[in-house]
Write a protein that holds these residues in place. Structure first.
Motif, PDB file in Angstrom:
ATOM      1  N   GLN A 127      66.181  56.079 105.789  1.00  0.00           N
ATOM      2  CA  GLN A 127      66.905  56.932 106.455  1.00  0.00           C
ATOM      3  C   GLN A 127      67.682  55.785 106.893  1.00  0.00           C
ATOM      4  O   GLN A 127      69.413  56.551 107.218  1.00  0.00           O
ATOM      5  N   ILE A 128      67.565  54.916 108.247  1.00  0.00           N
ATOM      6  CA  ILE A 128      68.213  54.123 108.575  1.00  0.00           C
ATOM      7  C   ILE A 128      68.932  53.379 106.821  1.00  0.00           C
ATOM      8  O   ILE A 128      70.520  53.019 107.501  1.00  0.00           O
ATOM      9  N   ALA A 129      68.459  52.753 106.324  1.00  0.00           N
ATOM     10  CA  ALA A 129      69.172  51.810 105.019  1.00  0.00           C
ATOM     11  C   ALA A 129      69.974  52.892 104.492  1.00  0.00           C
ATOM     12  O   ALA A 129      71.253  52.654 104.080  1.00  0.00           O
ATOM     13  N   THR A 173      79.982  59.273 113.914  1.00  0.00           N
ATOM     14  CA  THR A 173      78.915  60.351 113.955  1.00  0.00           C
ATOM     15  C   THR A 173      77.707  59.284 113.574  1.00  0.00           C
ATOM     16  O   THR A 173      76.442  60.143 113.807  1.00  0.00           O
ATOM     17  N   ILE A 174      78.209  58.711 112.389  1.00  0.00           N
ATOM     18  CA  ILE A 174      77.088  58.493 111.488  1.00  0.00           C
ATOM     19  C   ILE A 174      76.292  57.279 112.034  1.00  0.00           C
ATOM     20  O   ILE A 174      74.922  56.705 112.246  1.00  0.00           O
ATOM     21  N   LYS A 175      77.093  56.079 112.761  1.00  0.00           N
ATOM     22  CA  LYS A 175      76.669  55.678 114.236  1.00  0.00           C
ATOM     23  C   LYS A 175      75.067  55.745 114.875  1.00  0.00           C
ATOM     24  O   LYS A 175      75.107  55.110 115.717  1.00  0.00           O
ATOM     25  N   ASN A 176      76.102  56.860 115.433  1.00  0.00           N
ATOM     26  CA  ASN A 176      75.241  57.160 116.544  1.00  0.00           C
ATOM     27  C   ASN A 176      74.078  57.654 116.077  1.00  0.00           C
ATOM     28  O   ASN A 176      73.201  57.307 116.900  1.00  0.00           O
ATOM     29  N   HIS A 177      74.216  58.540 114.936  1.00  0.00           N
ATOM     30  CA  HIS A 177      72.643  58.640 114.511  1.00  0.00           C
ATOM     31  C   HIS A 177      71.747  57.396 113.872  1.00  0.00           C
ATOM     32  O   HIS A 177      70.263  57.705 114.289  1.00  0.00           O
ATOM     33  N   LYS A 179      71.391  54.784 115.371  1.00  0.00           N
ATOM     34  CA  LYS A 179      71.242  54.294 116.389  1.00  0.00           C
ATOM     35  C   LYS A 179      70.087  55.179 116.942  1.00  0.00           C
ATOM     36  O   LYS A 179      68.817  54.361 117.970  1.00  0.00           O
ATOM     37  N   HIS A 180      70.226  56.507 117.274  1.00  0.00           N
ATOM     38  CA  HIS A 180      69.152  56.982 117.415  1.00  0.00           C
ATOM     39  C   HIS A 180      68.287  57.065 116.528  1.00  0.00           C
ATOM     40  O   HIS A 180      66.714  56.742 117.218  1.00  0.00           O
ATOM     41  N   LEU A 181      68.071  56.854 115.300  1.00  0.00           N
ATOM     42  CA  LEU A 181      66.898  56.701 114.360  1.00  0.00           C
ATOM     43  C   LEU A 181      66.263  54.911 114.527  1.00  0.00           C
ATOM     44  O   LEU A 181      64.793  55.010 114.329  1.00  0.00           O
ATOM     45  N   GLN A 182      66.740  54.220 114.611  1.00  0.00           N
ATOM     46  CA  GLN A 182      66.653  52.822 114.911  1.00  0.00           C
ATOM     47  C   GLN A 182      65.903  52.777 116.582  1.00  0.00           C
ATOM     48  O   GLN A 182      65.084  52.351 116.701  1.00  0.00           O
ATOM     49  N   GLU A 183      66.011  53.283 118.123  1.00  0.00           N
ATOM     50  CA  GLU A 183      65.932  53.712 118.681  1.00  0.00           C
ATOM     51  C   GLU A 183      64.175  54.561 118.431  1.00  0.00           C
ATOM     52  O   GLU A 183      63.052  53.944 119.187  1.00  0.00           O
ATOM     53  N   GLU A 184      64.114  55.384 117.928  1.00  0.00           N
ATOM     54  CA  GLU A 184      62.672  55.921 117.602  1.00  0.00           C
ATOM     55  C   GLU A 184      62.186  54.955 116.952  1.00  0.00           C
ATOM     56  O   GLU A 184      60.743  55.182 116.604  1.00  0.00           O
ATOM     57  N   LEU A 185      62.432  54.288 115.836  1.00  0.00           N
ATOM     58  CA  LEU A 185      61.815  52.779 115.258  1.00  0.00           C
ATOM     59  C   LEU A 185      61.377  52.219 115.906  1.00  0.00           C
ATOM     60  O   LEU A 185      60.152  51.386 115.667  1.00  0.00           O
ATOM     61  N   ALA A 186      62.510  52.023 116.428  1.00  0.00           N
ATOM     62  CA  ALA A 186      61.782  51.035 117.053  1.00  0.00           C
ATOM     63  C   ALA A 186      60.068  51.058 118.692  1.00  0.00           C
ATOM     64  O   ALA A 186      59.658  49.923 118.698  1.00  0.00           O
ATOM     65  N   ASP A 187      60.078  52.645 118.715  1.00  0.00           N
ATOM     66  CA  ASP A 187      59.141  52.297 119.322  1.00  0.00           C
ATOM     67  C   ASP A 187      57.858  52.352 118.587  1.00  0.00           C
ATOM     68  O   ASP A 187      56.910  52.334 119.189  1.00  0.00           O
ATOM     69  N   ILE A 188      58.637  53.188 117.555  1.00  0.00           N
ATOM     70  CA  ILE A 188      57.083  53.242 116.885  1.00  0.00           C
ATOM     71  C   ILE A 188      56.212  51.548 116.233  1.00  0.00           C
ATOM     72  O   ILE A 188      55.514  50.654 116.683  1.00  0.00           O
ATOM     73  N   THR A 189      57.827  50.561 116.126  1.00  0.00           N
ATOM     74  CA  THR A 189      57.194  49.304 115.967  1.00  0.00           C
ATOM     75  C   THR A 189      56.455  48.679 116.976  1.00  0.00           C
ATOM     76  O   THR A 189      55.728  48.142 116.478  1.00  0.00           O
TER      77      THR A 189
END
Length: 427
Positions: A127-129, A173-177, A179-189
C-alpha cells in the motif's frame, strides 16, 4: 461453486516496449510478458519501437502511438502495458489518444504484489509503495485503479467527502495516509526486529536464500526442511509463478551432528523492481542483510540466467547487502542436459528436488557457517550430569569414555561454547 474458486478469464492486453539501445531489451520484453501472465492477463499484441530517447510527451513516437490506437480499436482491447515506468503526462496523453488504460511496468508489478500480499506487513508495504507511486499521477484512470488496490474507495481516506473523486484528493491527504501506514508498519517491523535479535542471541548462524523470482528458493527451502527440519517445521508455499510468496519465512535446520542454523526464504527479485517497493520491503529483506551466508538461487534452465544474477546482485547492493559470503546455487539442472550435483568452488549445479543435490548444498553451507568450531576434550564430573545431557543434545560428540573422575568426551564446539566449558577441558 464459491465465487473465490471461480476462475477469472485472463484479460487480453497489448504490451509495448521502447528500445533505446539497452542490451537487455529483448529479455525485459520476455519478462514483461511473464509479469503480464502473473497478473492474470494474456498478451494479444506486442508493439516495439527503437528510439534514441523516449518522446517527452507520449514516450513512444507519435506514429507508434497512432498504431497503438488502431490496434486498440480493431482488436477491441482496453489495456496497454508498457515496459518502463512512464510519467503522469505520458500516461495521460497515450490514454487520451488511444482511449485505452495504460498500465506501466511499475504499476503492473504493484498490482501483482497487491494480489499476492497475505500478511498485514506485506499488505502495508504494498500500500505504501502504491500510494508513493500515485502521488505524481493524480489523473483519473490511474487513480481509479489504485483506489481499488489501496482500498480508498472503501473509505480508507477519511478526509474524502461523499462522491469526491480520486482526482480531487489532494497531495496532503495521500501523504498523511502514507505516514499513518508507515507508523503501523514500523510497529510490525519493530516486533519482527525483536524476533530477529532474539534469534541472534540464541547463537544460531543464519542462512538466507535470495535470488530471482521463481528460481526455486521455496522449493530449495522445502527440500532442506523435509530432510533436516523438525517435524513441526511447516513447508513454505511454492508455485511455478512470479512472486508466489512475498513474506520472509524462517525455519530451523538441524543436521545429523546436531549443528543447527536458521534458514530464511526471502521475496524474489525482478529487473526494474520499483524503488519504492524495494524501500517498502526493506524490513522484509533485513533477513538477507543480516545473514551470515547468502545462497543465491539461479534458474539454470533459463537462457537469461546471467541477467537474472545481475539483477539480484544490483538489488542486494541497493539494500545495503555487502561483504556477506555467498554460494551461487544453479537450480533446475534436472530440466537441462547437465549433470548434477556438480560443485565448483562456491558454485553448485543442482536440483532442489534431488536429495543428493540437497546433501551437497548442506555440505557447502556447513563449510561456510561452521568454521568457528573446534574439537576439544572435556572431562565432565559425574555430578554434572546436566552439562553432559546438554552436550549430548546440542553438540556433536565424537567419542565417550568413562573414567574414575567422570565422563571424558571429545566434542565439536563453537569457540563460544568451548570457552563456556573451558574449566572441564583436558589436554
Amino acid at each position: 461453486m464459491n465465487v473465490a474458486e471461480t476462475a477469472i478469464a485472463p484479460k487480453e492486453v497489448i504490451i509495448a516496449g521502447l528500445n533505446t539501445g539497452d542490451h537487455s531489451f529483448e529479455y525485459s520484453m520476455t519478462e514483461l510478458a511473464n509479469l503480464v501472465a502473473a497478473n492474470n492477463m494474456v498478451v494479444k499484441e506486442e508493439i516495439r519501437q527503437s528510439l534514441e530517447r523516449p518522446h517527452p510527451g507520449t514516450y513512444f513516437g507519435k506514429g507508434k502511438v497512432a498504431e497503438l490506437s488502431e490496434i486498440v480499436a480493431s482488436e477491441n482491447l482496453t489495456t496497454i502495458v508498457t515496459n518502463d515506468e512512464l510519467t503522469s503526462s505520458q500516461i495521460r496523453n497515450i490514454e487520451t489518444i488511444t482511449k485505452a488504460t495504460v498500465l506501466d511496468r511499475t504499476a503492473l508489478i504493484l498490482d501483482i504484489f497487491a494480489n499476492r500480499a497475505q500478511t498485514r506487513e506485506a499488505k502495508l508495504q504494498v500500500q505504501i509503495a502504491q500510494l508513493q507511486y500515485q502521488l505524481p499521477r493524480l489523473h483519473t484512470s490511474v487513480n481509479q485503479r489504485l483506489d481499488q488496490q489501496t482500498g480508498a474507495g472503501g473509505g480508507s481516506f477519511t478526509n474524502r467527502g461523499a462522491g469526491e473523486s480520486q482526482l480531487e484528493m489532494d497531495r496532503r491527504t495521500i501523504k498523511n495516509h502514507i505516514k499513518h501506514l508507515q507508523e503501523e508498519l514500523a510497529d510490525i517491523t519493530k516486533a519482527s526486529e525483536t524476533q530477529r535479535v532474539q534469534r541472534e542471541k540464541n547463537g544460531l548462524p543464519t542462512v538466507a536464500l535470495v535470488g530471482y523470482t521463481n528460481a526455486g528458493k521455496s522449493t530449495t527451502m522445502n527440500g532442506l526442511v523435509r530432510k533436516y527440519g523438525s517435524s513441526d517445521e511447516k513447508q513454505v508455499f511454492e508455485k511455478n509463478m512470479l512472486f508466489a510468496t512475498l513474506d520472509t519465512s524462517v525455519r530451523q535446520i538441524t543436521l545429523p551432528d546436531q549443528k543447527q542454523f536458521l534458514l530464511s526464504d526471502t521475496v524474489g527479485f525482478v529487473s526494474k523492481l520499483p524503488h519504492n517497493l524495494v524501500k517498502a520491503f526493506q524490513s522484509t529483506l533485513a533477513e538477507a542483510a543480516n545473514a551470515d551466508l547468502l545462497i543465491q538461487v539461479v534458474d539454470y534452465a533459463d537462457d537469461n540466467s546471467d541477467a537474472m544474477m545481475a539483477t539480484t546482485n544490483e538489488t542486494l547492493a541497493s539494500i545495503g547487502v555487502a561483504d556477506i559470503p555467498m554460494i551461487v546455487a544453479f537450480n533446475k539442472a534436472d530440466m537441462t542436459d547437465a549433470k548434477y550435483p556438480v560443485r565448483e568452488g562456491k558454485q553448485l549445479v543442482y536440483s532442489a528436488r534431488d536429495d543428493t543435490s540437497l546433501e551437497e548444498l548442506i555440505t557447502m553451507i556447513r563449510e561456510e557457517v561452521f568454521q568457528n568450531y573446534q574439537t576439544v576434550t572435556l572431562l565432565i564430573p559425574f555430578d554434572k550430569g546436566n552439562i553432559l545431557n546438554f552436550l549430548n543434545e546440542k553438540a556433536h560428540i565424537l567419542s565417550t569414555d568413562y573414567v574414575a573422575e567422570g565422563t571424558k568426551i571429545t566434542v565439536e564446539l563453537t569457540d563460544e561454547s568451548a570457552q563456556r566449558f573451558s574449566e572441564y577441558r583436558v589436554d
